[in-house]
Motif scaffolding. Sequence first.
Motif, short mmCIF file in Angstrom:
data_model
loop_
_atom_site.label_atom_id
_atom_site.label_comp_id
_atom_site.label_asym_id
_atom_site.label_seq_id
_atom_site.Cartn_x
_atom_site.Cartn_y
_atom_site.Cartn_z
N SER A 67 0.85 -1.20 0.00
CA SER A 67 0.00 0.00 0.00
C SER A 67 0.88 1.25 0.00
N GLY A 68 0.25 2.37 -0.28
CA GLY A 68 0.97 3.65 -0.14
C GLY A 68 1.30 3.90 1.31
N SER A 69 0.40 3.48 2.20
CA SER A 69 0.63 3.68 3.64
C SER A 69 1.92 2.98 4.07
N LEU A 72 5.16 4.63 2.74
CA LEU A 72 5.61 5.75 3.56
C LEU A 72 6.26 5.26 4.85
N THR A 93 -4.21 16.08 4.05
CA THR A 93 -3.76 14.87 3.37
C THR A 93 -4.55 13.70 3.91
N MET A 94 -4.37 12.55 3.27
CA MET A 94 -4.90 11.32 3.83
C MET A 94 -4.15 11.08 5.15
N SER A 96 -2.99 8.69 6.47
CA SER A 96 -1.90 7.71 6.45
C SER A 96 -0.54 8.37 6.26
N THR A 97 -0.48 9.58 5.71
CA THR A 97 0.81 10.28 5.60
C THR A 97 1.42 10.44 6.99
N VAL A 139 3.59 16.43 0.52
CA VAL A 139 2.61 15.64 -0.23
C VAL A 139 2.32 16.37 -1.54
N ASP A 165 5.61 12.17 -0.61
CA ASP A 165 4.36 11.42 -0.69
C ASP A 165 3.75 11.74 -2.06
N CYS A 167 1.62 9.72 -3.55
CA CYS A 167 0.52 8.76 -3.68
C CYS A 167 -0.58 9.25 -4.61
N GLN A 168 -0.66 10.57 -4.82
CA GLN A 168 -1.70 11.11 -5.70
C GLN A 168 -1.10 11.71 -6.97
N SER A 189 0.97 5.16 -4.09
CA SER A 189 -0.11 4.22 -3.77
C SER A 189 -0.71 3.72 -5.08
N LYS A 194 -6.51 5.62 -7.84
CA LYS A 194 -5.38 6.51 -8.15
C LYS A 194 -5.16 6.60 -9.67
N GLY A 202 -2.00 -1.74 -3.16
CA GLY A 202 -0.63 -1.84 -3.64
C GLY A 202 0.08 -0.52 -3.43
N TYR A 318 -10.04 16.94 2.02
CA TYR A 318 -10.58 16.10 3.08
C TYR A 318 -11.43 16.98 3.98
C1 LIG Z 1 -1.65 11.50 -0.11
C2 LIG Z 1 -1.83 10.05 0.24
N1 LIG Z 1 -0.92 9.46 1.04
C3 LIG Z 1 -1.01 8.18 1.38
C4 LIG Z 1 -2.05 7.39 0.94
C5 LIG Z 1 -2.14 5.96 1.38
O1 LIG Z 1 -2.15 5.06 0.30
P1 LIG Z 1 -2.87 3.64 0.46
O2 LIG Z 1 -4.35 3.88 0.43
O3 LIG Z 1 -2.41 2.88 -0.75
O4 LIG Z 1 -2.42 3.05 1.72
C6 LIG Z 1 -3.01 7.95 0.09
C7 LIG Z 1 -4.12 7.14 -0.42
O5 LIG Z 1 -5.28 7.38 -0.21
C8 LIG Z 1 -2.91 9.31 -0.25
O6 LIG Z 1 -3.81 9.89 -1.04
#
Ligand SMILES: Cc1ncc(COP(=O)(O)O)c(C=O)c1O
Length: 373
Positions: A67-69, A72, A93-94, A96-97, A139, A165, A167-168, A189, A194, A202, A318
């Motif tokens: 995953s992107g999570s 990171l 941000t999401m 998870s960052t 990000v 980051d 991921c986007q 991510s 995406k 993934g 968000y």
């Molecule tokens: C900016 C950002 N960082 C991290 C993530 C985490 O990625 P993932 O959903 O693959 O874990 C996302 C995904 O939503 C994201 O948009």
Amino acid sequence: MSRTMAIKKTIHSVDLYSAYVELRAEIDHAILRVLESGWFILGNEVAQFEKAFSDYVGVTHAIGVNSGSDALFLALKALGVGRMDEVITVSLTMASTSDAIVRCGAQPVFVDIAPETYCIDVEKIEEKITERTKAILPVHLYGHPADLDPIMQLAERYELSLVEDACQAHGAEYKGKKVGSFGDMGCFSFYPTKNLGSYGDGGIVVTNDSDLAKKVAMLRNYGQSQRYRHDVIGINSRLDELQAAILRVKLRRLDEWNKKRMELAKYYTELLEQTDIKLPVEKGYAKHVYHQFVVQLSQRDELQRYLKRNDVQTQIHYPIPVHKQKAYEGVGDPANLPVTETACAEILSLPLYPALTFDQVSWVGGLIRNASC
Ligand SMILES: Cc1ncc(COP(=O)(O)O)c(C=O)c1O
């Protein structure tokens, strides 16, 4: 499809099925190839995709993770971020960052965003650097790159690591070079929505540093340097063969899909530029790949309800900044982030994805122009 038919149906905020139909033969073939190979974890498909993706970004190494999570988290871990360290990032941000920072035992330090790009305000980073700062984690939000040159200068001056980051932002560029290739590591991510999405979870870490690449490769695979030799405490976070095979097919279309996103964004902009609504900005240094087309207005909720009544789905990326989330109560300094907080109250993501038609954008643009809010 006639224009009338197109606009009678709901306009969704994403449409993953159309992308599958477009590639059905190739995707089905790739999936069958994996099933028939009898090999599902860390095989040829992952190795081939890692090579193709690192070539695409313009770096020497790519390590597929789940995953992107985790991309990171493992990037920060490989850089040695740990207890008592601080990592500078954003709150729009999401979650998870910053979760990745907390998962390392470190503390996120939030910096406000620049109102035009929604990315980190580079003027406000230096005042947040302390003895404990270990890294900066910008990000590239919505597909627009953060202003990387001043960030890299600060990282160099204060000897900080830089993790992007991205991921986007698959395919986005800063001054003509792909994002993800600037920092010590870049993280992507492949969440299905995406710009480059798998059919499950993934992610990937990219880097030009072979020692860091080795560390991430170990960390994603139980900390093993070779089978049953555990050199560090790791986790199980691997991109699987099925997702890698699917991503190999989709990577070949990424530039074409990004181009369509950019054309649709340009059309939205033309349709809406006479309104009072704040539209996305593309800075001179940026190639913006429009993961989201985000507009801003004080009557955001009214506009969202009005579009919903007219069968147009929208989203908010968000609604609550990370520092105001329940999970972050007592985590880090009480941050003062007025630009971030105003954005969260006023932003709205309009539908934008490669399968969207120009007629649909015209319809949404017309509705917004006629809105009384
Ligand atoms: C900016 C950002 N960082 C991290 C993530 C985490 O990625 P993932 O959903 O693959 O874990 C996302 C995904 O939503 C994201 O948009």
